[in-house]
Design an enzyme around this catalytic site. Structure first.
Site, PDB file in Angstrom:
ATOM      1  N   CYS A 134     101.911 -58.111  76.602  1.00 14.40           N
ATOM      2  CA  CYS A 134     102.861 -57.301  75.909  1.00 14.40           C
ATOM      3  C   CYS A 134     103.812 -57.370  76.125  1.00 14.40           C
ATOM      4  CB  CYS A 134     102.813 -57.640  73.800  1.00 14.40           C
ATOM      5  SG  CYS A 134     102.377 -58.215  73.081  1.00 14.40           S
TER       6      CYS A 134
ATOM      7  N   HIS B 282     109.539 -53.642  72.767  1.00 22.84           N
ATOM      8  CA  HIS B 282     108.795 -54.998  72.139  1.00 22.84           C
ATOM      9  C   HIS B 282     109.342 -54.907  70.625  1.00 22.84           C
ATOM     10  CE1 HIS B 282     105.929 -57.514  72.145  1.00 22.84           C
ATOM     11  NE2 HIS B 282     104.426 -56.588  71.185  1.00 22.84           N
TER      12      HIS B 282
ATOM     13  N   ASN C 299     105.962 -60.964  66.767  1.00 24.02           N
ATOM     14  CA  ASN C 299     105.974 -60.414  67.418  1.00 24.02           C
ATOM     15  C   ASN C 299     105.289 -61.573  68.794  1.00 24.02           C
ATOM     16  OD1 ASN C 299     104.751 -59.235  69.808  1.00 24.02           O
ATOM     17  ND2 ASN C 299     103.222 -58.220  68.864  1.00 24.02           N
TER      18      ASN C 299
HETATM   19  N1  COA Z   1      97.705 -58.948  53.594  1.00 24.17           N
HETATM   20  C1  COA Z   1      97.094 -58.119  53.198  1.00 24.17           C
HETATM   21  N2  COA Z   1      96.263 -56.666  53.279  1.00 24.17           N
HETATM   22  C2  COA Z   1      95.855 -56.620  54.481  1.00 24.17           C
HETATM   23  C3  COA Z   1      96.307 -57.963  55.635  1.00 24.17           C
HETATM   24  C4  COA Z   1      97.393 -58.915  55.470  1.00 24.17           C
HETATM   25  N3  COA Z   1      98.336 -59.759  56.447  1.00 24.17           N
HETATM   26  N4  COA Z   1      95.932 -57.722  56.850  1.00 24.17           N
HETATM   27  C5  COA Z   1      94.763 -56.887  56.455  1.00 24.17           C
HETATM   28  N5  COA Z   1      95.163 -56.600  55.602  1.00 24.17           N
HETATM   29  C6  COA Z   1      94.696 -55.672  54.436  1.00 24.17           C
HETATM   30  C7  COA Z   1      93.064 -54.985  55.334  1.00 24.17           C
HETATM   31  O1  COA Z   1      91.859 -56.076  54.555  1.00 24.17           O
HETATM   32  C8  COA Z   1      93.076 -53.025  54.695  1.00 24.17           C
HETATM   33  O2  COA Z   1      92.406 -53.689  53.272  1.00 24.17           O
HETATM   34  P1  COA Z   1      90.576 -52.978  52.555  1.00 24.17           P
HETATM   35  O3  COA Z   1      91.559 -51.808  53.000  1.00 24.17           O
HETATM   36  O4  COA Z   1      90.891 -53.132  51.565  1.00 24.17           O
HETATM   37  O5  COA Z   1      89.992 -52.631  53.815  1.00 24.17           O
HETATM   38  C9  COA Z   1      93.310 -52.915  54.250  1.00 24.17           C
HETATM   39  O6  COA Z   1      95.033 -53.669  54.596  1.00 24.17           O
HETATM   40  C10 COA Z   1      94.421 -52.174  55.044  1.00 24.17           C
HETATM   41  O7  COA Z   1      94.401 -51.988  56.529  1.00 24.17           O
HETATM   42  P2  COA Z   1      94.479 -51.757  57.832  1.00 24.17           P
HETATM   43  O8  COA Z   1      94.330 -52.452  58.661  1.00 24.17           O
HETATM   44  O9  COA Z   1      93.935 -50.347  57.823  1.00 24.17           O
HETATM   45  O10 COA Z   1      95.912 -51.461  57.655  1.00 24.17           O
HETATM   46  P3  COA Z   1      97.069 -50.725  58.399  1.00 24.17           P
HETATM   47  O11 COA Z   1      98.035 -49.599  57.829  1.00 24.17           O
HETATM   48  O12 COA Z   1      96.429 -50.124  59.544  1.00 24.17           O
HETATM   49  O13 COA Z   1      98.366 -52.165  58.657  1.00 24.17           O
HETATM   50  C11 COA Z   1      98.452 -52.886  61.110  1.00 24.17           C
HETATM   51  C12 COA Z   1      97.627 -53.187  59.826  1.00 24.17           C
HETATM   52  C13 COA Z   1      97.905 -54.163  61.736  1.00 24.17           C
HETATM   53  C14 COA Z   1      99.808 -54.009  60.824  1.00 24.17           C
HETATM   54  C15 COA Z   1      98.965 -51.784  61.626  1.00 24.17           C
HETATM   55  O14 COA Z   1      97.336 -51.342  62.223  1.00 24.17           O
HETATM   56  C16 COA Z   1      99.482 -51.965  62.190  1.00 24.17           C
HETATM   57  O15 COA Z   1     100.930 -53.006  62.927  1.00 24.17           O
HETATM   58  N6  COA Z   1      99.098 -51.989  64.118  1.00 24.17           N
HETATM   59  C17 COA Z   1      99.649 -52.715  65.251  1.00 24.17           C
HETATM   60  C18 COA Z   1      99.728 -53.592  65.731  1.00 24.17           C
HETATM   61  C19 COA Z   1     100.484 -54.186  66.959  1.00 24.17           C
HETATM   62  O16 COA Z   1     101.317 -54.411  66.823  1.00 24.17           O
HETATM   63  N7  COA Z   1      99.722 -55.146  67.591  1.00 24.17           N
HETATM   64  C20 COA Z   1     100.551 -55.959  68.972  1.00 24.17           C
HETATM   65  C21 COA Z   1     100.467 -54.868  69.668  1.00 24.17           C
HETATM   66  S1  COA Z   1     101.950 -55.408  71.200  1.00 24.17           S
END
Ligand code: COA
Length: 321
Positions: A114, A248, A278
């Site tokens: 990215c 980004h 993204n």
């Molecule tokens: N829909 C519903 N629930 C979802 C889900 C979706 N699309 N994706 C994950 N979950 C669930 C998980 O399974 C978890 O459930 P559990 O508590 O029963 O296990 C819960 O949501 C929390 O998951 P978690 O991964 O801890 O959520 P989060 O608050 O960290 O949010 C992201 C997840 C991916 C949105 C967040 O971590 C994020 O934005 N990270 C950066 C990712 C990014 O931008 N990457 C690219 C960089 S270039």
């Protein structure tokens, strides 16, 4: 005499097909409410038919050249940032040279996930400053729909396809304008936080994107904030001097986190994540194109760009339009 790279053209291409959060919810255990609440994403564009990395890159580049009023025969180089090329070689950039009708140039691809657009912009600027090129087209073109595990709700909802391009042109009398500085970073020890579990040359060619979202999030705001500080410090400028932050577009919460650290109001931040999701290396030039064409970003504005991606790689660029 000082030579600097002026950003003289922008262009982009988004696939025809739009997939909404509600449509994704029909095949994944997710919801529009969850995706919007955690990421700010409402929809994404996904390739179909003959759309691929080269097709989108060529169209974005042609639009950027039209914007600049530059003929392809005057292009010296094309650099494409992509992690999702159609082929290993010829490079996407060389296919684009062919499509555009660039007869006297060179081209290659950059893989920095990215952060790829910032890396490619930095290289293009270096070629121009070293007088190895006068006109360089820098493109981000990505087909992440190809590498997503569509059964993994933790990653499938985050990404989209698209391409964006800018044209950099050498100027010997730049005044205050042009690419002021670029700053690149990488940390190999964080390689397992965000990666593709496959590659050409492996017995199982099919690679899918894998991510530890929480850890990536944790690294993102801190690393991006330090990279924008570095850019401002190098230029001897303050955050209040910045006209526009063009980040980004991974996630609205990361974008807001960086803006907060800069004490920059969201009115000065260009956001497309809600509509594009993204698009990896394409996201910054896609956002730049939108904001320059709709008149938000004007000549003389100071634009700060930042990105973080798999590697981890990250970086920033400060450009006076
Ligand atoms: N829909 C519903 N629930 C979802 C889900 C979706 N699309 N994706 C994950 N979950 C669930 C998980 O399974 C978890 O459930 P559990 O508590 O029963 O296990 C819960 O949501 C929390 O998951 P978690 O991964 O801890 O959520 P989060 O608050 O960290 O949010 C992201 C997840 C991916 C949105 C967040 O971590 C994020 O934005 N990270 C950066 C990712 C990014 O931008 N990457 C690219 C960089 S270039």
């Amino acid at each position: 005499m000082t030579i600097r790279s002026m950003l003289v053209g922008v262009g982009s291409y988004l696939p025809e097909k739009i997939v909404t959060n509600d449509e994704l919810s029909e095949r994944l255990d997710t919801s529009d409410e969850w995706i919007r609440g955690r990421t700010g994403i409402g929809q994404r564009h996904i390739v179909s038919g003959s759309e691929n990395a080269v097709y989108m890159a060529s169209r974005a580049a042609q639009r950027a050249l039209d914007f600049a009023g530059i003929d392809p025969v005057d292009v010296d180089a094309v650099i494409v940032a992509t992690s999702t090329p159609d082929q290993v070689f010829p490079a996407t950039a060389v296919r684009v040279l062919g499509d555009l009708g660039v007869t006297n140039g060179f081209g290659f691809d950059v893989a920095a996930a990215c952060s790829g657009f910032i890396y490619a912009l930095s290289m293009a600027d270096a070629f121009i400053r070293a007088r190895n090129a006068k006109c360089v087209v820098v493109i981000g073109s990505e087909v992440y729909s190809r590498i997503l595990d569509w059964s993994d709700r933790g990653t499938a909802v985050l990404f989209g396809d698209g391409a964006g391009a800018v044209v950099l042109q050498a100027s010997e009398d730049p005044g205050e304008r042009g690419v002021l500085s670029t700053h690149l970073h990488a940390d190999g020890s964080t390689g397992d936080l965000l990666y593709i579990d496959g590659a050409i040359g492996r017995p199982d060619h099919t690679g899918h994107l894998r991510m530890n979202g929480r850890e990536v999030f944790r690294h993102a705001v801190a690393k991006l904030a330090s990279s924008v500080d570095e850019a401002l410090e190098t230029a001897g400028l303050a955050a209040s001097d910045v006209s526009w932050l063009v980040p980004h577009q991974a996630n609205i919460r990361i974008i807001e986190g960086v803006a907060r650290k800069l004490q920059m109001p969201m009115e000065k931040v260009v956001v497309t994540a809600d509509r594009h999701a993204n698009t990896s290396a394409a996201s910054i030039p896609l956002a730049l194109d939108e904001a320059m064409r709709d008149g938000r970003i004007k000549r003389g504005d100071l634009v700060l760009m930042e990105a973080l991606g798999g590697g981890l790689t990250w970086g920033s660029a400060l450009v006076r339009i």
